[in-house]
Design a protein around this motif. Structure first.
Motif, PDB file in Angstrom:
ATOM      1  N   SER A   1       0.903  -1.012  -0.188  1.00 35.23           N
ATOM      2  CA  SER A   1      -0.349  -0.043   0.200  1.00 35.23           C
ATOM      3  C   SER A   1       0.595   1.528  -0.083  1.00 35.23           C
ATOM      4  O   SER A   1       0.384   2.288  -0.528  1.00 35.23           O
ATOM      5  CB  SER A   1      -0.441   0.039   1.116  1.00 35.23           C
ATOM      6  OG  SER A   1      -0.129  -0.244   2.492  1.00 35.23           O
TER       7      SER A   1
ATOM      8  N   TRP B   1     -10.959   9.738   1.146  1.00 30.75           N
ATOM      9  CA  TRP B   1     -11.741   9.418   1.545  1.00 30.75           C
ATOM     10  C   TRP B   1     -10.641   8.816   2.874  1.00 30.75           C
ATOM     11  O   TRP B   1      -9.997   8.123   2.636  1.00 30.75           O
ATOM     12  CB  TRP B   1     -12.102   8.175   0.572  1.00 30.75           C
ATOM     13  CG  TRP B   1     -13.078   8.455  -0.251  1.00 30.75           C
ATOM     14  CD1 TRP B   1     -14.026   8.524  -0.366  1.00 30.75           C
ATOM     15  CD2 TRP B   1     -13.434   8.995  -1.677  1.00 30.75           C
ATOM     16  NE1 TRP B   1     -15.011   9.332  -1.552  1.00 30.75           N
ATOM     17  CE2 TRP B   1     -14.323   9.780  -2.507  1.00 30.75           C
ATOM     18  CE3 TRP B   1     -11.840   9.184  -1.839  1.00 30.75           C
ATOM     19  CZ2 TRP B   1     -13.462   9.926  -4.066  1.00 30.75           C
ATOM     20  CZ3 TRP B   1     -11.448   9.616  -4.026  1.00 30.75           C
ATOM     21  CH2 TRP B   1     -12.537   9.553  -4.200  1.00 30.75           C
TER      22      TRP B   1
ATOM     23  N   SER C   1      -8.495   5.548   2.524  1.00 33.83           N
ATOM     24  CA  SER C   1      -8.867   4.744   2.157  1.00 33.83           C
ATOM     25  C   SER C   1      -8.692   4.578   0.794  1.00 33.83           C
ATOM     26  O   SER C   1      -8.531   4.144  -0.033  1.00 33.83           O
ATOM     27  CB  SER C   1     -10.370   4.566   2.532  1.00 33.83           C
ATOM     28  OG  SER C   1     -11.213   4.021   3.180  1.00 33.83           O
ATOM     29  N   ALA C   2      -8.842   5.826   0.183  1.00 34.75           N
ATOM     30  CA  ALA C   2      -8.732   6.457  -1.216  1.00 34.75           C
ATOM     31  C   ALA C   2      -7.955   7.566  -1.235  1.00 34.75           C
ATOM     32  O   ALA C   2      -8.410   8.634  -0.719  1.00 34.75           O
ATOM     33  CB  ALA C   2      -9.488   6.053  -2.377  1.00 34.75           C
TER      34      ALA C   2
ATOM     35  N   THR D   1      -7.386   8.181  -9.279  1.00 34.59           N
ATOM     36  CA  THR D   1      -7.563   8.305  -7.681  1.00 34.59           C
ATOM     37  C   THR D   1      -7.302   6.981  -7.298  1.00 34.59           C
ATOM     38  O   THR D   1      -7.265   5.821  -8.411  1.00 34.59           O
ATOM     39  CB  THR D   1      -9.306   7.404  -8.268  1.00 34.59           C
ATOM     40  OG1 THR D   1     -10.022   9.085  -8.836  1.00 34.59           O
ATOM     41  CG2 THR D   1      -9.557   7.462  -6.647  1.00 34.59           C
TER      42      THR D   1
ATOM     43  N   THR E   1      -6.910   3.456  -4.414  1.00 34.52           N
ATOM     44  CA  THR E   1      -7.015   2.790  -3.308  1.00 34.52           C
ATOM     45  C   THR E   1      -6.121   1.990  -3.267  1.00 34.52           C
ATOM     46  O   THR E   1      -6.070   0.958  -3.485  1.00 34.52           O
ATOM     47  CB  THR E   1      -8.440   1.894  -3.617  1.00 34.52           C
ATOM     48  OG1 THR E   1      -9.433   3.437  -4.976  1.00 34.52           O
ATOM     49  CG2 THR E   1      -9.036   1.511  -2.246  1.00 34.52           C
TER      50      THR E   1
ATOM     51  N   LYS F   1      -7.439  -1.835  -2.080  1.00 37.14           N
ATOM     52  CA  LYS F   1      -7.617  -3.329  -3.105  1.00 37.14           C
ATOM     53  C   LYS F   1      -6.581  -2.955  -4.047  1.00 37.14           C
ATOM     54  O   LYS F   1      -6.656  -2.941  -4.935  1.00 37.14           O
ATOM     55  CB  LYS F   1      -8.602  -2.122  -3.476  1.00 37.14           C
ATOM     56  CG  LYS F   1      -9.813  -2.861  -2.208  1.00 37.14           C
ATOM     57  CD  LYS F   1     -10.977  -2.517  -2.501  1.00 37.14           C
ATOM     58  CE  LYS F   1     -12.247  -2.280  -1.949  1.00 37.14           C
ATOM     59  NZ  LYS F   1     -13.544  -2.638  -2.542  1.00 37.14           N
TER      60      LYS F   1
ATOM     61  N   ARG G   1      -5.696  -0.488  -6.113  1.00 32.97           N
ATOM     62  CA  ARG G   1      -6.555   0.067  -7.627  1.00 32.97           C
ATOM     63  C   ARG G   1      -6.039   1.238  -8.053  1.00 32.97           C
ATOM     64  O   ARG G   1      -5.533   1.811  -7.120  1.00 32.97           O
ATOM     65  CB  ARG G   1      -8.130  -0.319  -6.944  1.00 32.97           C
ATOM     66  CG  ARG G   1      -8.487  -1.545  -7.282  1.00 32.97           C
ATOM     67  CD  ARG G   1     -10.034  -1.488  -7.305  1.00 32.97           C
ATOM     68  NE  ARG G   1     -10.896  -0.447  -8.483  1.00 32.97           N
ATOM     69  CZ  ARG G   1     -11.266  -2.145  -9.748  1.00 32.97           C
ATOM     70  NH1 ARG G   1     -11.111  -2.780 -10.069  1.00 32.97           N
ATOM     71  NH2 ARG G   1     -11.410  -0.670 -10.634  1.00 32.97           N
TER      72      ARG G   1
ATOM     73  N   LEU H   1     -17.340   4.343   0.915  1.00 32.95           N
ATOM     74  CA  LEU H   1     -15.777   3.816   0.390  1.00 32.95           C
ATOM     75  C   LEU H   1     -15.801   4.054  -1.146  1.00 32.95           C
ATOM     76  O   LEU H   1     -17.442   4.205  -1.708  1.00 32.95           O
ATOM     77  CB  LEU H   1     -15.368   2.281  -0.053  1.00 32.95           C
ATOM     78  CG  LEU H   1     -14.475   1.477   1.071  1.00 32.95           C
ATOM     79  CD1 LEU H   1     -14.137   0.698   0.963  1.00 32.95           C
ATOM     80  CD2 LEU H   1     -13.230   2.474   2.513  1.00 32.95           C
TER      81      LEU H   1
ATOM     82  N   ASP I   1     -15.314   3.086  -4.196  1.00 34.79           N
ATOM     83  CA  ASP I   1     -15.654   1.894  -5.298  1.00 34.79           C
ATOM     84  C   ASP I   1     -16.961   1.607  -5.550  1.00 34.79           C
ATOM     85  O   ASP I   1     -17.096   0.842  -3.763  1.00 34.79           O
ATOM     86  CB  ASP I   1     -14.675   0.551  -4.821  1.00 34.79           C
ATOM     87  CG  ASP I   1     -13.408   1.222  -4.886  1.00 34.79           C
ATOM     88  OD1 ASP I   1     -12.817   2.089  -3.966  1.00 34.79           O
ATOM     89  OD2 ASP I   1     -12.980   1.399  -6.665  1.00 34.79           O
TER      90      ASP I   1
ATOM     91  N   GLU J   1     -10.130  -2.621   6.764  1.00 39.80           N
ATOM     92  CA  GLU J   1      -9.800  -2.255   5.198  1.00 39.80           C
ATOM     93  C   GLU J   1      -8.557  -3.378   4.866  1.00 39.80           C
ATOM     94  O   GLU J   1      -7.614  -2.325   4.234  1.00 39.80           O
ATOM     95  CB  GLU J   1      -9.851  -1.374   4.213  1.00 39.80           C
ATOM     96  CG  GLU J   1     -10.650  -0.529   4.348  1.00 39.80           C
ATOM     97  CD  GLU J   1     -10.723   0.745   3.739  1.00 39.80           C
ATOM     98  OE1 GLU J   1     -10.038   1.307   3.416  1.00 39.80           O
ATOM     99  OE2 GLU J   1     -11.627   1.708   3.522  1.00 39.80           O
TER     100      GLU J   1
END
Length: 619
Positions: free
Chosen positions: A154, A169, A205-206, A225, A227, A230, A232, A295, A297, A394
């Motif tokens: 991450s 977020w 979170s994002a 963006t 995340t 995830k 992403r 979230l 997503d 998460e």
């Protein structure tokens, strides 16, 4: 064409016209396990995605409209060979998904039809995946075959893509209480400047950022963006396939570089700190169920995540923590009746953590206990709070950031011959003070303000009921200047919070008085006969021009606050800051931490009304 026949369904037509596809760059990025063969891992991933696309879920029907698998030696008509594109493998498919809309009656044969695209790109050990297969399904597959692929660390996604934060977020890692949000979303011009120490109990979170690549020819740029939990990335543009593939290879190259060298510093360093050692985590005391819409997503399209969340929200989990361990026992049940006990503990999985959930003893209602256990899964819906100050959610464990950041807008000025402990001219009476500012024998801080702010309007408002000691107006920007003398003239004077408390309190108390219509009214009829005022450094006899300039301001013009308090010396400040950074606290470093807190708090209040606060110390 070098196609892996084992990945093709003879009943599914070939997906032609790849060059005409325009996918959105909404992708997950995975890294092949070091012990796995990248080509074999890609083969297994494609087989899983093909199977997952056949899952009907809540849909009435799904069917594959076409697919293709390409190897490095293959060509995409109209684009070129995969080798030329820097790609080692590609899978693409299109499917039709038919669902019954929620508003239709049971006997109405009305359907919503969605045509969904999947594109999977392999470049070396990395894969970039654009697919309607849910994040949850992908994660479960990664768990089951954990020697094939893993999510990116991450920290890599948090740090690789640098730029002004536009939206974040956040989820709270603090003890739940009615006076503080569990989660929040912030938007602005540059979120890095908005976050402060009050946000230290929130984890990221994002984040949507305006990404500025180092390479001017880079494809990916602008609003991006990220995340991290995830793995992403979402780039808002719909792209033709050549651009999509270029964006994929470019993204992989950036991530590969970040993994090889130390990535840049955290962009949102004010937020909670990710924990890497579960030995520091203990004393679970509460559990909440995360809302899927917390979230950015969307929830999984087939509704499994939503059903599990609803079941857990209608159940109860009574937590019994261990004061020496992150593991805990949860008595679970529904409708007020317990149905069994679960033993739950976070375990390390790749870059994050997942929950290992087992029965603790024999449940009294086996079927219901199993439903609750299965709904908990590996923890994607649970938020667990610990006495150690940590929170699990998460798939991350975070700790509130206890490292208070320095006050951001501290500047230092050379006051020259001006007396840093003398606020105003040494005369008595409001009119006498205004008349004496800036005369030959005036060495006060008021005189320093007069000699420093020499463009536009500078008006003194010193006296009972003042808005500020001075108001400076240039090109529509209004600055309220508050002045206070130092407590000492010593060249080695220590950091002193008390030197700032009074002037900070005054500046905060008077913020509402900076409303422009109120200022126009106030200075149309000045409190004293001849208020001190200058235009471009030249003394003025009346304020009519200043009032006219105030009246011409609009809501687009900025309003700022400046505090001039020269008690804090730059050398003393720098030494105190260095001592704190080295973990060798001194009296001055401790006092500076308190001063930082006072000024950060004042700045939060200022920017809730106006644009910003700056504090000026002494060189």
């Amino acid at each position: 064409m070098d196609i892996d026949k084992s990945l093709m369904d003879s009943e599914v037509p070939r997906l032609d016209g790849l060059a005409e596809l325009t996918p959105t760059f909404s992708v997950s990025v995975l890294l092949c396990h070091p012990d796995a063969n990248p080509k074999g891992a890609f083969h297994s991933l494609v087989k899983f995605i093909r199977t997952a696309l056949d899952w009907r879920g809540r849909a009435e029907s799904v069917r594959c409209l076409g697919e293709v698998v390409l190897a490095e030696s293959d060509r995409i008509e109209g684009i070129g060979s995969l080798l030329e594109l820097g790609i080692d493998g590609l899978y693409a498919s299109a499917r039709e998904r038919r669902t019954m809309p929620s508003w239709s009656g049971e006997h109405q044969q009305v359907f919503d039809v969605a045509n969904q695209l999947t594109v999977v790109v392999r470049r070396g050990p990395f894969v970039v995946i654009h697919t309607p297969v849910s994040d949850e399904a992908l994660r479960k597959w990664l768990q089951r075959f954990n020697k094939l692929y893993r999510y990116l660390p991450s920290a890599i996604l948090r740090r690789t893509f640098q730029g002004d934060g536009k939206t974040v977020w956040l989820r709270g890692v603090h003890r739940r209480r009615a006076t503080k949000a569990d989660s929040k979303t912030l938007g602005g011009l540059r979120i890095q400047e908005v976050l402060d120490d009050e946000d230290s109990s929130f984890a990221l979170s994002a984040a949507a950022i305006d990404y500025v690549p180092m390479d001017e020819s880079a494809v990916v740029r602008g609003r991006l963006t990220v995340t991290p939990a995830k793995s992403r990335l979402y780039w808002k543009f719909r792209l033709d396939l050549p651009t999509f593939l270029a964006a994929a290879t470019e993204t992989v190259a950036l991530i590969e570089k970040s993994l090889a060298v130390e990535p840049p510093e955290e962009q949102f360093w004010q937020l909670a700190v990710p924990e890497t050692d579960l030995a520091n985590v203990y004393g679970a005391y509460d559990v909440t169920i995360a809302e899927p819409d917390e979230l950015p997503d969307p929830a999984d399209p087939d509704g499994d995540l939503t059903e599990r969340a609803e079941l857990l929200r209608n159940s109860f989990l009574e937590v019994h923590g261990d004061p020496k361990s992150p593991a805990f026992t949860a008595i679970v049940g529904c409708e007020g009746a317990g149905v069994g006990s679960l033993s739950i503990k976070p375990v390390a999985r790749g870059d994050g953590f997942e929950l290992e959930v087992r029965f603790a003893g024999t449940p009294s209602n086996d079927a219901m206990a199993r439903r609750i256990r299965d709904a908990i899964g590996d923890g994607e819906l649970l938020r667990i709070y610990y006495e150690s100050g940590h929170t699990f959610d998460e798939y991350q464990v975070n700790l509130q950031n206890q490292t208070a950041p320095p006050f951001a807008n501290l500047e230092f000025a050379d006051f020259g011959a001006h007396r840093v402990n003398q606020e105003k001219p040494p005369v008595r009476g409001d009119q006498a003070i205004h008349d004496a500012i800036g005369l030959v024998n005036d060495y006060s801080l008021f005189a320093w303000v007069k000699t420093t702010y020499t463009t536009g309007w500078l008006v003194c408002d010193d006296g009972a009921g003042e808005v500020a000691d001075f108001l400076h107006l240039v090109d529509g920007t209004l600055t309220a200047i508050h002045v206070k003398g130092a407590q000492s003239t010593s060249s080695t004077r220590s950091v002193a919070v008390t030197a700032y408390q009074e002037v900070v309190a005054q500046a905060v108390k008077n913020l509402r008085l900076l409303d422009n219509p109120a200022l126009v009214e106030r200075f149309t009829t000045p409190r004293i006969a001849r208020p001190a005022a200058w235009l471009d450094g030249t003394r003025q006899t009346d304020l009519s021009g200043f009032v006219t300039a105030l009246g011409a301001r609009t809501t687009l013009n900025k309003t700022k606050v400046v505090i001039v308090q020269p008690h804090l010396l730059r050398p003393v400040h720098d030494a105190a800051r260095k001592a704190a950074e080295q973990g060798k606290p001194t009296r001055d470093s401790r006092s500076l931490a308190l001063l930082d807190g006072l000024l950060r708090s004042a700045r939060r209040t200022v920017i809730s009304y106006w644009d910003d606060l700056t504090v000026i110390g002494s060189e």
